[in-house]
Design a protein around this motif. Structure first.
Motif, mmCIF file in Angstrom:
data_model
loop_
_atom_site.group_PDB
_atom_site.id
_atom_site.type_symbol
_atom_site.label_atom_id
_atom_site.label_comp_id
_atom_site.label_asym_id
_atom_site.label_seq_id
_atom_site.Cartn_x
_atom_site.Cartn_y
_atom_site.Cartn_z
ATOM 1 N N HIS A 27 0.862 -1.180 0.000
ATOM 2 C CA HIS A 27 0.000 0.000 0.000
ATOM 3 C C HIS A 27 0.902 1.235 0.000
ATOM 4 O O HIS A 27 1.899 1.280 0.707
ATOM 5 N N MET A 28 0.549 2.242 -0.799
ATOM 6 C CA MET A 28 1.376 3.439 -0.897
ATOM 7 C C MET A 28 0.543 4.672 -0.610
ATOM 8 O O MET A 28 -0.595 4.789 -1.069
ATOM 9 N N SER A 29 1.115 5.593 0.177
ATOM 10 C CA SER A 29 0.462 6.880 0.414
ATOM 11 C C SER A 29 1.519 7.973 0.410
ATOM 12 O O SER A 29 2.665 7.752 0.802
ATOM 13 N N CYS A 30 1.120 9.144 -0.060
ATOM 14 C CA CYS A 30 2.020 10.288 -0.171
ATOM 15 C C CYS A 30 1.366 11.494 0.484
ATOM 16 O O CYS A 30 0.159 11.696 0.358
ATOM 17 N N HIS A 31 2.181 12.295 1.159
ATOM 18 C CA HIS A 31 1.690 13.500 1.819
ATOM 19 C C HIS A 31 2.639 14.646 1.504
ATOM 20 O O HIS A 31 3.795 14.626 1.936
ATOM 21 N N ARG A 57 4.866 6.708 2.249
ATOM 22 C CA ARG A 57 4.765 5.407 2.917
ATOM 23 C C ARG A 57 4.548 4.357 1.844
ATOM 24 O O ARG A 57 3.620 4.457 1.046
ATOM 25 N N MET A 58 5.414 3.359 1.827
ATOM 26 C CA MET A 58 5.269 2.221 0.918
ATOM 27 C C MET A 58 5.308 0.970 1.782
ATOM 28 O O MET A 58 6.386 0.542 2.198
ATOM 29 N N GLY A 59 4.147 0.420 2.069
ATOM 30 C CA GLY A 59 4.084 -0.693 3.000
ATOM 31 C C GLY A 59 4.420 -0.192 4.392
ATOM 32 O O GLY A 59 3.853 0.772 4.873
ATOM 33 N N LEU A 60 5.382 -0.832 5.031
ATOM 34 C CA LEU A 60 5.819 -0.408 6.358
ATOM 35 C C LEU A 60 7.017 0.534 6.295
ATOM 36 O O LEU A 60 7.519 0.957 7.326
ATOM 37 N N THR A 61 7.488 0.870 5.096
ATOM 38 C CA THR A 61 8.603 1.795 4.923
ATOM 39 C C THR A 61 8.062 3.217 4.891
ATOM 40 O O THR A 61 7.109 3.504 4.174
ATOM 41 N N GLN A 62 8.669 4.102 5.693
ATOM 42 C CA GLN A 62 8.275 5.504 5.727
ATOM 43 C C GLN A 62 9.506 6.364 5.503
ATOM 44 O O GLN A 62 10.527 6.180 6.160
ATOM 45 N N VAL A 63 9.407 7.321 4.562
ATOM 46 C CA VAL A 63 10.527 8.184 4.210
ATOM 47 C C VAL A 63 10.039 9.620 4.163
ATOM 48 O O VAL A 63 8.999 9.917 3.574
ATOM 49 N N LEU A 64 10.802 10.512 4.796
ATOM 50 C CA LEU A 64 10.526 11.937 4.787
ATOM 51 C C LEU A 64 11.631 12.625 3.992
ATOM 52 O O LEU A 64 12.815 12.413 4.265
ATOM 53 N N ALA A 65 11.255 13.428 2.996
ATOM 54 C CA ALA A 65 12.227 14.181 2.201
ATOM 55 C C ALA A 65 11.996 15.662 2.416
ATOM 56 O O ALA A 65 10.847 16.125 2.463
ATOM 57 N N LEU A 151 15.241 2.840 -1.267
ATOM 58 C CA LEU A 151 15.673 3.685 -2.376
ATOM 59 C C LEU A 151 14.480 4.185 -3.185
ATOM 60 O O LEU A 151 14.396 5.371 -3.531
ATOM 61 N N GLU A 152 13.544 3.306 -3.481
ATOM 62 C CA GLU A 152 12.377 3.679 -4.267
ATOM 63 C C GLU A 152 11.532 4.711 -3.527
ATOM 64 O O GLU A 152 11.100 5.710 -4.110
ATOM 65 N N ALA A 153 11.314 4.494 -2.247
ATOM 66 C CA ALA A 153 10.549 5.459 -1.455
ATOM 67 C C ALA A 153 11.295 6.785 -1.352
ATOM 68 O O ALA A 153 10.679 7.856 -1.378
ATOM 69 N N GLY A 154 12.630 6.742 -1.272
ATOM 70 C CA GLY A 154 13.428 7.965 -1.205
ATOM 71 C C GLY A 154 13.349 8.785 -2.480
ATOM 72 O O GLY A 154 13.233 10.011 -2.436
ATOM 73 N N ASN A 156 10.883 8.713 -4.702
ATOM 74 C CA ASN A 156 9.521 9.240 -4.805
ATOM 75 C C ASN A 156 9.310 10.413 -3.848
ATOM 76 O O ASN A 156 8.707 11.429 -4.223
ATOM 77 N N ALA A 157 9.806 10.296 -2.621
ATOM 78 C CA ALA A 157 9.645 11.376 -1.648
ATOM 79 C C ALA A 157 10.436 12.615 -2.063
ATOM 80 O O ALA A 157 9.952 13.745 -1.931
ATOM 81 N N ALA A 158 11.642 12.434 -2.597
ATOM 82 C CA ALA A 158 12.449 13.576 -3.029
ATOM 83 C C ALA A 158 11.786 14.307 -4.194
ATOM 84 O O ALA A 158 11.776 15.541 -4.232
ATOM 85 N N THR A 159 11.220 13.573 -5.137
ATOM 86 C CA THR A 159 10.524 14.204 -6.258
ATOM 87 C C THR A 159 9.330 15.009 -5.769
ATOM 88 O O THR A 159 9.110 16.146 -6.199
ATOM 89 N N LEU A 160 8.556 14.443 -4.857
ATOM 90 C CA LEU A 160 7.383 15.155 -4.341
ATOM 91 C C LEU A 160 7.792 16.378 -3.528
ATOM 92 O O LEU A 160 7.129 17.418 -3.577
ATOM 93 N N ALA A 161 8.891 16.292 -2.789
ATOM 94 C CA ALA A 161 9.368 17.444 -2.018
ATOM 95 C C ALA A 161 9.840 18.559 -2.951
ATOM 96 O O ALA A 161 9.621 19.744 -2.676
ATOM 97 N N LEU A 162 10.491 18.202 -4.058
ATOM 98 C CA LEU A 162 10.894 19.206 -5.050
ATOM 99 C C LEU A 162 9.673 19.879 -5.670
ATOM 100 O O LEU A 162 9.661 21.092 -5.906
ATOM 101 N N MET A 163 8.635 19.099 -5.924
ATOM 102 C CA MET A 163 7.399 19.666 -6.452
ATOM 103 C C MET A 163 6.753 20.594 -5.424
ATOM 104 O O MET A 163 6.258 21.668 -5.774
ATOM 105 N N ASP A 164 6.774 20.209 -4.156
ATOM 106 C CA ASP A 164 6.210 21.033 -3.097
ATOM 107 C C ASP A 164 6.996 22.334 -2.944
ATOM 108 O O ASP A 164 6.425 23.369 -2.615
ATOM 109 N N ALA A 165 8.298 22.290 -3.197
ATOM 110 C CA ALA A 165 9.134 23.487 -3.100
ATOM 111 C C ALA A 165 8.947 24.405 -4.300
ATOM 112 O O ALA A 165 9.410 25.546 -4.282
#
Length: 190
Positions: A27-31, A57-65, A151-154, A156-165
């Protein structure tokens, strides 16, 4: 009477360690905007205001960028006259890995250095760095929980953080991993 661990029970009913069936995807979720842009990025992250952030969040993996910049380069020797410098660092929280309780130094751990370089290569091909000459864009990826796919979650999170910036991109960079396994023992590669 013997007590069964969670992993023993899950293996008895043919489920993975996170409760998924063998053919089920994570399961994947993005914030976006996980950290407010007017506050500090936190003590574990670089201590200046965040331009953008994302939690994946990808499964039980959580990454903040977290993205800082574009900002002026602090050292003139790092400055490039025609484009911005992209700096990527990946760190793991001490509580992130369930089985491995060793403390890792992000500047000397080979896995983290390699993953930082891979994220930097993936992002630099998509960023319009020529729009920000003599500037620096810093991306910090913090792994909060690691259950595979770091790595995959990182990425994805970095791309979304760049978009947020609000940093211009040629295209969105996304990552996933996949494997194929034959339960019959056909000897297929994963």
């Amino acid at each position: 009477m013997t007590s069964l661990r969670r992993t023993d029970i899950l293996s008895l009913i043919h489920l993975r360690s996170d409760g998924r069936r063998p053919q089920e995807i994570r399961h994947m979720s993005c914030h976006l905007g996980a950290l407010p842009s007017t506050t500090d990025c936190g003590s574990a992250l670089p201590t200046s205001a965040c331009s953008g952030s994302a939690l994946v969040r990808m499964g039980l993996t959580q990454v903040l960028a977290v993205v800082r910049g574009p900002a002026d380069v602090t050292k003139r020797s790092e400055e490039l006259p025609d484009r911005a410098v992209l700096e990527v660092s990946i760190r793991t929280a001490p509580f992130s890995q369930p089985g491995d309780r060793r403390n890792v130094n992000p500047s000397t751990d080979r896995r983290l250095i390699e993953q930082s370089n891979l994220i930097q290569i993936a992002l630099s091909s998509s960023l319009l760095l020529h729009l920000y000459p003599k500037c620096k864009i810093s991306v910090t990826v913090m792994v909060l929980a690691d259950d595979g796919g770091r790595l995959e979650a990182g990425i994805n999170a970095a791309t979304l953080a760049l978009m947020d910036a609000g940093i211009p991109l040629k295209d969105m960079v996304c990552a996933c991993s996949a494997g194929r396994w034959n339960a019959g023992g056909g000897g297929e590669d994963i």
